[in-house]
Scaffold this active site. Structure first.
Site, short mmCIF file in Angstrom:
data_model
loop_
_atom_site.label_atom_id
_atom_site.label_comp_id
_atom_site.label_asym_id
_atom_site.label_seq_id
_atom_site.Cartn_x
_atom_site.Cartn_y
_atom_site.Cartn_z
N ASP A 233 10.17 46.05 65.62
CA ASP A 233 10.87 45.46 66.77
C ASP A 233 10.88 46.39 67.98
O ASP A 233 10.20 47.43 67.98
CB ASP A 233 12.29 45.06 66.37
CG ASP A 233 13.18 46.27 66.15
OD1 ASP A 233 12.64 47.33 65.79
OD2 ASP A 233 14.40 46.16 66.35
N ASP B 137 12.86 48.64 69.24
CA ASP B 137 13.18 50.06 69.10
C ASP B 137 12.71 50.67 67.79
O ASP B 137 13.09 51.80 67.45
CB ASP B 137 14.69 50.28 69.28
CG ASP B 137 15.53 49.53 68.25
OD1 ASP B 137 15.08 48.48 67.78
OD2 ASP B 137 16.63 50.01 67.91
N ARG C 268 25.15 32.45 63.37
CA ARG C 268 24.19 32.70 62.30
C ARG C 268 24.73 32.10 61.01
O ARG C 268 25.88 32.34 60.64
CB ARG C 268 23.97 34.19 62.10
CG ARG C 268 23.51 34.95 63.34
CD ARG C 268 22.88 36.27 62.93
NE ARG C 268 22.76 37.22 64.02
CZ ARG C 268 21.86 37.15 65.02
NH1 ARG C 268 21.00 36.15 65.07
NH2 ARG C 268 21.83 38.07 65.97
N LYS D 118 23.74 53.25 73.02
CA LYS D 118 24.69 53.54 71.95
C LYS D 118 24.71 55.03 71.66
O LYS D 118 23.78 55.76 72.00
CB LYS D 118 24.35 52.74 70.69
CG LYS D 118 23.10 53.18 69.98
CD LYS D 118 23.00 52.45 68.64
CE LYS D 118 21.72 52.83 67.95
NZ LYS D 118 21.63 52.30 66.60
N THR E 288 27.93 43.58 58.43
CA THR E 288 26.68 43.66 59.17
C THR E 288 26.69 44.84 60.15
O THR E 288 27.69 45.07 60.82
CB THR E 288 26.49 42.35 59.96
OG1 THR E 288 26.30 41.30 59.00
CG2 THR E 288 25.30 42.41 60.88
N SER F 237 17.13 46.80 71.33
CA SER F 237 16.35 46.40 70.17
C SER F 237 15.34 45.30 70.51
O SER F 237 14.50 45.48 71.38
CB SER F 237 17.29 45.97 69.05
OG SER F 237 16.60 45.86 67.85
N HIS F 238 15.47 44.15 69.85
CA HIS F 238 14.47 43.09 70.02
C HIS F 238 14.79 42.17 71.19
O HIS F 238 14.02 41.25 71.47
CB HIS F 238 14.43 42.26 68.74
CG HIS F 238 15.79 41.76 68.39
ND1 HIS F 238 16.72 42.57 67.78
CD2 HIS F 238 16.41 40.59 68.65
CE1 HIS F 238 17.85 41.89 67.63
NE2 HIS F 238 17.69 40.69 68.16
#
Ligand code: VG1
Ligand code: CO
Length: 544
Positions: A278, A280, A497, A126, A345, A113-114
């Site tokens: 981002d 992906d 987070r 994945k 999440t 991803s990012h």
């Protein structure tokens, strides 16, 4: 050409996180590392003979090398047909779209991803199931268990496939079909949205837009759809060529990392609409002339305006948001009289709700939103959704947002990230919070009373599976919340987070600076977690 059985030994660190297995490129380059994970995935799936697969990635360093290995392993494991994006490129939403469209058995998506890319950056892998969505926990834990016991893997010794050439090729008995990375996805977008109306908006002459692909995978998609198909002037898409190191950037579409776009959108002669995606292509950031739309607000606004969009004209079945995402969309659901779900999440938790038609739109505070059109979040989809709204309503981004707040109230929202904390420190901090949970309900902090304090646990209403310890929640009477969780996508130490939210119904108080409006809650979050004592940090690394 022959299939080989290669002896190997387990690695103990192949447990998939929030979104697959993410590690440093160097980790993946160790002998047998990628192979072990791929074979463990195939083993978890059972007999793969005659099955079909989609393979593609975000174009980062090691993408093509990994794809060649995966193809050879797929052939040796008996797969009959594999669709691969040209040059190995498939955005995450495009991969999901293609799995569904061609009714593949599943897909392997290569992306971190990012996370930064390049030789010293990150890589990821994945598995997505036949519905096009990330494998559920039952499969990811089976992959992990297999990875702890693996002793051999199967691979073909055939030559590499030519990934640049569209068409059919043979790899031993298996057919490899190299397909255009964009076509199927672009067709799907044209079915969902009013392309004529968006074309009208983008060619009107007085409407300017900027899309920042951040040197990552969305470039070709954005150029094909926004510029070629919808008539936006050339140059609307910036940083539009995917680079193996993402231009040494950090393709995370937020106010910190999308600097170039943010500077332009907050300048004197800013365009009317700005967006970024981002690494992906599954995330999106939405901006207007001198305004930023939080992802949580964006989800609520999409839900409130869905009836304007051809694909959702029939109404929404329900909405779903991840637990830390602000409750703004819940208010829209209430008004529409539809179900609102709160999940842990990670997009994998939306799959069952989407499949069972209990949610039509889903979203996360981390710049991700999507719908039942695929089973991943979808960056360009959100951008087209916004353009469609603007085209139909004839309002600016700021007007759309302000009217939304006036009608539903504003959920002030921020996330503070503390990156690369030593793991033991982060765990000690979380334990310290956990220890306080039973004492917190009923306590008062500066006019707020704690309503509940727990570690979030989710029971999936469709299959009754349970996911525990998904983040510490401290909820106050009236709906304000502080949430703490540790990231499951990082590759260095731990990332803490903290999510902070406060609701404001008073129209005269809806235009404060977010950090100021949330000031006292931010301070309380800091005190309760004793951040400085546990980590030595005095400020977050990233604020979104
Ligand atoms: C983060 C986000 C989460 C998102 C995940 C994958 O996970 O918080 O909302 O689903 O990344 O997104 P974590 O565990 O680091 O908080 V992506 O665009 O990396 O596939
Ligand atoms: Co992503």
């Amino acid at each position: 050409m022959a299939f080989m059985t290669v002896q190997t030994a387990p690695f103990d660190d192949q447990k998939p996180g929030t979104s697959g297995l993410r590690k440093k490129v160097k980790t993946f380059q160790q002998a047998h590392y990628l192979e072990n994970f791929v074979q463990s995935t195939f083993n978890a799936l059972g007999d793969c003979r005659g099955r079909t697969l989609v393979v593609g990635g975000d174009g980062r360093y090691y993408n093509q090398t990994a794809i060649q290995i995966i193809l050879k392993m797929a052939a040796a494991n008996g797969f009959s047909h594999v669709w691969v994006g040209q040059s190995g490129i498939l955005s995450t939403p495009a991969a999901s779209c293609i799995i569904r469209k061609y009714q593949a058995f599943g897909g392997i998506i290569l992306s971190a991803s990012h996370n930064p890319a390049g030789e010293n950056g990150d890589f990821g892998i994945k598995f997505n199931t036949a519905n096009g969505g990330p494998a559920p926990e039952s499969i990811t834990s089976s992959i992990f268990n297999n990875s702890l016991e693996i002793s051999e893997y199967l691979i073909s010794d055939s030559d590499d496939i030519d990934l640049a050439e569209i068409g059919l090729q043979k790899l031993d008995g298996m057919t490899v079909e190299v397909i255009d990375s964009v076509t199927d996805y672009a067709e799907l977008m044209a079915q969902l949205f009013d392309f004529e109306a968006i074309h009208g908006l983008l060619t009107r002459g007085d409407f300017r837009m900027r899309f920042d692909a951040m040197h990552a995978v969305t470039g070709p998609y954005a150029k094909a759809i926004l510029e070629k198909r919808l008539g936006a002037p050339e140059g609307t898409v910036i940083n539009g060529v995917p680079l193996p190191d993402f231009g040494e950037g950090h393709p995370d579409p937020n106010l910190t990392y999308a600097e170039e776009l943010v500077a332009e959108m907050f300048s004197k002669h800013a365009p009317d609409f700005g967006a970024a995606s981002d690494g992906d292509g599954d995330r999106n950031m939405i901006l207007g002339n001198n305004v930023f739309v939080t992802p949580s607000d964006s989800l609520a606004i999409l839900a409130a305006n869905a009836a304007l969009i051809p694909a959702y004209r029939g109404g929404l079945k329900g909405v779903a948001r991840s637990m830390p995402t602000s409750q703004a969309v819940d208010r829209v659901a209430e008004k529409l009289g539809i179900e609102a779900h709160e999940t842990p999440t990670g997009w994998k938790f939306f799959g069952n709700l989407l499949d069972a038609d209990r949610a039509t739109l889903c979203g996360e505070e981390s710049f991700g939103s999507g719908s039942n059109h695929i089973r991943e979040k979808d960056g360009l989809w959100a951008v087209l959704f916004w353009l469609n709204i603007l085209a139909v309503r004839g309002l600016s981004v700021a007007e759309v947002v302000n009217r939304h707040w006036q009608e539903f109230g504003r959920n002030y929202y921020t996330r503070h990230d503390y990156e690369s904390i030593p793991t033991e420190q982060a765990q000690a901090l979380m334990q310290h919070l956990e220890n306080q949970l039973s004492d917190l309900p009923g306590r008062q902090f500066g006019g707020r009373t704690v309503d509940y304090a727990d570690n979030f646990s989710y029971r999936d209403p469709v299959d009754d599976s349970v996911a525990e310890k998904q983040g510490i929640r401290i909820g106050f009477k009236g709906g304000d919340r502080i949430i703490y969780r540790l990231s499951g996508t990082g590759t260095e130490g731990a990332t803490l987070r903290i999510y902070i939210e406060s609701y404001q119904a008073d129209r005269n108080k809806q235009h404060q600076d977010t950090q100021q409006a949330l000031g006292d809650l931010i301070e309380l979050a800091d005190q309760l977690a004793m951040i400085h004592d546990f980590t030595g940090r005095t400020a977050p690394t990233v604020i979104t």
